[in-house]
Design a protein around this motif. Structure first.
Motif, PDB file in Angstrom:
ATOM      1  N   GLU A  75       0.825  -1.208   0.000  1.00  0.00           N
ATOM      2  CA  GLU A  75       0.000   0.000   0.000  1.00  0.00           C
ATOM      3  C   GLU A  75       0.862   1.263   0.000  1.00  0.00           C
ATOM      4  OE1 GLU A  75      -3.136   0.051   2.901  1.00  0.00           O
ATOM      5  OE2 GLU A  75      -4.071  -1.752   2.104  1.00  0.00           O
ATOM      6  N   ASN A  76       2.010   1.148  -0.689  1.00  0.00           N
ATOM      7  CA  ASN A  76       2.925   2.283  -0.853  1.00  0.00           C
ATOM      8  C   ASN A  76       3.444   2.820   0.475  1.00  0.00           C
ATOM      9  OD1 ASN A  76       4.273   3.778  -2.855  1.00  0.00           O
ATOM     10  ND2 ASN A  76       2.976   5.563  -2.477  1.00  0.00           N
ATOM     11  N   THR A  77       3.384   1.998   1.529  1.00  0.00           N
ATOM     12  CA  THR A  77       3.700   2.483   2.876  1.00  0.00           C
ATOM     13  C   THR A  77       4.780   1.668   3.574  1.00  0.00           C
ATOM     14  OG1 THR A  77       1.401   3.197   3.084  1.00  0.00           O
ATOM     15  CG2 THR A  77       2.687   3.105   5.120  1.00  0.00           C
ATOM     16  N   PHE A  78       4.718   0.350   3.461  1.00  0.00           N
ATOM     17  CA  PHE A  78       5.609  -0.515   4.229  1.00  0.00           C
ATOM     18  C   PHE A  78       6.276  -1.568   3.356  1.00  0.00           C
ATOM     19  CE2 PHE A  78       2.139   0.418   7.371  1.00  0.00           C
ATOM     20  CZ  PHE A  78       2.892   1.207   8.229  1.00  0.00           C
ATOM     21  N   THR A  79       7.450  -1.982   3.816  1.00  0.00           N
ATOM     22  CA  THR A  79       8.087  -3.202   3.326  1.00  0.00           C
ATOM     23  C   THR A  79       8.516  -3.996   4.558  1.00  0.00           C
ATOM     24  OG1 THR A  79       8.933  -2.163   1.306  1.00  0.00           O
ATOM     25  CG2 THR A  79      10.031  -4.186   2.034  1.00  0.00           C
ATOM     26  N   ILE A  80       8.240  -5.293   4.530  1.00  0.00           N
ATOM     27  CA  ILE A  80       8.649  -6.162   5.636  1.00  0.00           C
ATOM     28  C   ILE A  80       9.843  -6.993   5.186  1.00  0.00           C
ATOM     29  CG2 ILE A  80       7.972  -8.019   7.200  1.00  0.00           C
ATOM     30  CD1 ILE A  80       6.518  -5.414   7.693  1.00  0.00           C
ATOM     31  N   ILE A  81      10.940  -6.846   5.899  1.00  0.00           N
ATOM     32  CA  ILE A  81      12.128  -7.645   5.612  1.00  0.00           C
ATOM     33  C   ILE A  81      12.333  -8.644   6.747  1.00  0.00           C
ATOM     34  CG2 ILE A  81      14.646  -7.605   5.353  1.00  0.00           C
ATOM     35  CD1 ILE A  81      14.411  -4.958   3.955  1.00  0.00           C
ATOM     36  N   ARG A  82      12.570  -9.873   6.341  1.00  0.00           N
ATOM     37  CA  ARG A  82      12.873 -10.924   7.324  1.00  0.00           C
ATOM     38  C   ARG A  82      14.288 -11.417   7.085  1.00  0.00           C
ATOM     39  NH1 ARG A  82       9.757 -16.139   6.533  1.00  0.00           N
ATOM     40  NH2 ARG A  82      11.679 -17.336   6.395  1.00  0.00           N
ATOM     41  N   ARG A  83      15.051 -11.493   8.167  1.00  0.00           N
ATOM     42  CA  ARG A  83      16.412 -12.055   8.081  1.00  0.00           C
ATOM     43  C   ARG A  83      16.451 -13.320   8.928  1.00  0.00           C
ATOM     44  NH1 ARG A  83      21.386 -10.518  11.294  1.00  0.00           N
ATOM     45  NH2 ARG A  83      23.137 -11.452  10.174  1.00  0.00           N
ATOM     46  N   GLY A  84      16.719 -14.436   8.296  1.00  0.00           N
ATOM     47  CA  GLY A  84      16.674 -15.703   9.011  1.00  0.00           C
ATOM     48  C   GLY A  84      15.237 -16.185   9.164  1.00  0.00           C
ATOM     49  N   LYS A  85      15.012 -17.001  10.178  1.00  0.00           N
ATOM     50  CA  LYS A  85      13.690 -17.607  10.339  1.00  0.00           C
ATOM     51  C   LYS A  85      12.669 -16.698  11.010  1.00  0.00           C
ATOM     52  CE  LYS A  85      15.206 -22.434  10.438  1.00  0.00           C
ATOM     53  NZ  LYS A  85      15.206 -23.709  11.206  1.00  0.00           N
ATOM     54  N   LYS A  86      13.136 -15.848  11.948  1.00  0.00           N
ATOM     55  CA  LYS A  86      12.153 -15.133  12.773  1.00  0.00           C
ATOM     56  C   LYS A  86      12.408 -13.639  12.942  1.00  0.00           C
ATOM     57  CE  LYS A  86      10.848 -19.150  15.580  1.00  0.00           C
ATOM     58  NZ  LYS A  86      10.732 -19.692  16.964  1.00  0.00           N
ATOM     59  N   ARG A  87      13.531 -13.125  12.492  1.00  0.00           N
ATOM     60  CA  ARG A  87      13.854 -11.718  12.744  1.00  0.00           C
ATOM     61  C   ARG A  87      13.219 -10.822  11.682  1.00  0.00           C
ATOM     62  NH1 ARG A  87      19.736 -10.040  13.753  1.00  0.00           N
ATOM     63  NH2 ARG A  87      18.584  -8.220  14.512  1.00  0.00           N
ATOM     64  N   TYR A  88      12.195 -10.092  12.103  1.00  0.00           N
ATOM     65  CA  TYR A  88      11.460  -9.208  11.203  1.00  0.00           C
ATOM     66  C   TYR A  88      11.888  -7.766  11.404  1.00  0.00           C
ATOM     67  CZ  TYR A  88       8.137 -12.864   9.856  1.00  0.00           C
ATOM     68  OH  TYR A  88       7.554 -14.001   9.338  1.00  0.00           O
ATOM     69  N   PHE A  89      11.826  -6.990  10.320  1.00  0.00           N
ATOM     70  CA  PHE A  89      12.120  -5.557  10.346  1.00  0.00           C
ATOM     71  C   PHE A  89      11.077  -4.835   9.507  1.00  0.00           C
ATOM     72  CE2 PHE A  89      15.976  -7.912  11.017  1.00  0.00           C
ATOM     73  CZ  PHE A  89      16.633  -7.232  12.019  1.00  0.00           C
ATOM     74  N   LEU A  90      10.615  -3.698  10.003  1.00  0.00           N
ATOM     75  CA  LEU A  90       9.589  -2.918   9.314  1.00  0.00           C
ATOM     76  C   LEU A  90      10.245  -1.696   8.673  1.00  0.00           C
ATOM     77  CD1 LEU A  90       6.572  -2.292   8.749  1.00  0.00           C
ATOM     78  CD2 LEU A  90       6.526  -1.085  10.944  1.00  0.00           C
ATOM     79  N   ILE A  91      10.103  -1.595   7.365  1.00  0.00           N
ATOM     80  CA  ILE A  91      10.622  -0.437   6.629  1.00  0.00           C
ATOM     81  C   ILE A  91       9.450   0.477   6.294  1.00  0.00           C
ATOM     82  CG2 ILE A  91      11.954   0.345   4.646  1.00  0.00           C
ATOM     83  CD1 ILE A  91      13.493  -1.495   6.571  1.00  0.00           C
ATOM     84  N   ARG A  92       9.560   1.724   6.745  1.00  0.00           N
ATOM     85  CA  ARG A  92       8.563   2.746   6.417  1.00  0.00           C
ATOM     86  C   ARG A  92       9.145   3.671   5.361  1.00  0.00           C
ATOM     87  NH1 ARG A  92       4.878   3.164  10.846  1.00  0.00           N
ATOM     88  NH2 ARG A  92       5.570   1.955  12.658  1.00  0.00           N
ATOM     89  N   TYR A  93       8.279   4.396   4.689  1.00  0.00           N
ATOM     90  CA  TYR A  93       8.734   5.328   3.666  1.00  0.00           C
ATOM     91  C   TYR A  93       8.207   6.722   3.949  1.00  0.00           C
ATOM     92  CZ  TYR A  93      10.014   1.091   1.212  1.00  0.00           C
ATOM     93  OH  TYR A  93      10.582  -0.114   0.887  1.00  0.00           O
ATOM     94  N   GLU A  94       9.101   7.705   3.779  1.00  0.00           N
ATOM     95  CA  GLU A  94       8.682   9.098   3.974  1.00  0.00           C
ATOM     96  C   GLU A  94       7.745   9.508   2.856  1.00  0.00           C
ATOM     97  OE1 GLU A  94      12.053  11.627   4.335  1.00  0.00           O
ATOM     98  OE2 GLU A  94      12.274  11.227   6.494  1.00  0.00           O
TER      99      GLU A  94
END
Length: 423
Positions: free
Chosen positions: A404-423
């Protein structure tokens, strides 16, 4: 089934005053009862659910419940269950809290809808009108200091000290019971087990002021048990703090997860406590737990019932979608609102660039410690974007990678999630 039999079967009665008298009273009358909720925060939490649902059970049994918001007593502070003095909130803050809690109760209990509908009251209406002279003459004279010192809520505080303000709290709560007895014919108070002393003090005040030579005033009290968890941790608490009923403080997804993660040893007890499922349904769920514990059927049913009750059907479906997406890794099926809920507590990073190389982003967002590490992570297949593995070190994120032009979810490994927001 008699309401008291149902409550006893569910383990919901800790103490009662005059059990047989109360049973007869409930059989012969449409009883008005009340439970009080002091506004110590801007939301109720799940520790309040048990007494709230007790009101609902009595309503379903044909009686008339009152949910009393303590706009007056909330400015004083209940010493029950505390080892130290409460900090005072300003009158304006307490008033705001009281309004928010009254609104929450109205949503949970369908206030003013039907003949024996739950009604709400605020004790600030009458407590604020009592002068200090009236308080001492009309109420204080009925309580001996010895009687008050013997109450657990006071006795437990004597070693560390208790102010006269908190010492007087039980008299104010007794005045509530008397006021509702006089004006609303309220003859039953319910509360948590820590409220036993305050409840019996109210009964004593009614007995002393309303009994006459011909008849003794009749009023009753019930307490519900303190909820304990089998693993020794406090009910209603997680690593993130209390589980609130306000969806802005605890999202419906977090709320759902709290219940679905209930310990196997507690799940049937909690179903009895918090749901309106029949005895037969509960027995069947208990059987399923014993035969196939890995399927967690009772846990799912508990989470469904509680989330739907507190937040509604749409919020339940949303929580279930987030849970399924996280379990399957199919993150792209979620919308922005669901992303906000499901990834509320994961590390986040705001990117100023719309299209950025994956290696650069991993380093900028501190997902990987260096560009070398980022390249290794990508080559090893340890990096996922919105659930899809990316193993090209030259990959750059595009518009298609933004939910929705707002978020990207990156996962590293099996369980480590990171939320990328955009200005």
């Amino acid at each position: 089934m008699h309401i008291l039999d149902d409550l006893e079967q569910r383990g919901l009665i800790q103490q009662t005053t005059d059990n047989e008298g109360l049973r007869k009273h409930l059989e012969e009358n449409t009883v008005t009862l009340y439970c009080g909720f002091d506004p110590t925060a801007d939301s109720l939490h799940i520790g309040h659910l048990l007494p709230i649902l007790m009101l609902k059970r009595f309503q379903k049994a044909g009686h008339r419940p009152i949910a009393l918001v303590g706009g007056g007593t909330g400015m004083i502070g209940d010493p029950s269950g505390r080892s130290t003095e409460r900090s005072f909130n300003t009158e304006e803050i307490v008033k705001g809290y009281a309004e928010q809690i009254q609104e929450q109760i109205s949503q949970l209990l369908e206030v003013n809808q039907g003949e024996n509908s739950v009604v709400t009251r605020n004790n600030y209406e009458w407590l604020s009108e009592i002068s200090i002279i009236e308080f001492l003459r009309d109420y204080g004279k009925h309580f001996s200091v010895n009687y008050m010192l013997a109450k657990d809520s006071v006795e437990s505080r004597l070693e560390n000290g208790i102010s006269f303000t908190e010492f007087s709290y039980m008299i104010l709560q007794s005045a509530d019971f008397l006021n509702l007895y006089e004006k609303e014919n309220c003859t039953l108070q319910i509360g948590g087990s820590d409220q036993w002393g305050n409840i019996t003090a109210g009964l004593e005040l009614i007995r002393r002021t309303k009994s006459n030579d011909e008849e003794e005033a009749k009023a009753y009290g019930i307490t519900v048990p303190l909820i304990t968890k089998s693993d020794g941790t406090k009910f209603g608490k997680t690593a993130g703090g209390a589980i609130w009923l306000d969806p802005k403080k605890t999202t419906p997804y977090e709320f759902y997860q709290f219940w679905i993660n209930t310990d196997d040893r507690d799940v049937i007890k909690f179903i009895k406590y918090f749901t309106f499922l029949s005895v037969e349904e509960i027995e069947e769920l208990e059987k399923q737990l014993q035969e196939a514990p890995e399927k967690r059927v009772p846990h799912k049913r508990l989470a469904e019932e509680m989330t739907k009750m507190v937040h509604g059907s749409d919020a339940l479906q949303q929580a279930e979608r987030i849970t399924e997406a996280l379990f399957s890794g199919n993150i792209a099926t979620l919308n922005a609102v669901e992303i906000e809920q499901g990834f509320k507590d994961v590390p986040s990073y705001t990117s100023k660039e719309r299209n950025v190389g994956l290696v650069d982003l991993l380093v900028e967002a501190k997902i990987s410690s260096s560009k070398r590490q980022a390249r290794e992570d990508i080559k090893n297949g340890a990096v996922y974007i919105n659930g899809d593995r990316r193993d090209d070190i030259n990959y750059s994120l595009s518009d298609e990678d933004r939910i929705e032009n707002t978020f990207t979810i990156i996962r590293r490994g099996k369980k480590r999630y990171f939320l990328i927001r955009y200005e």
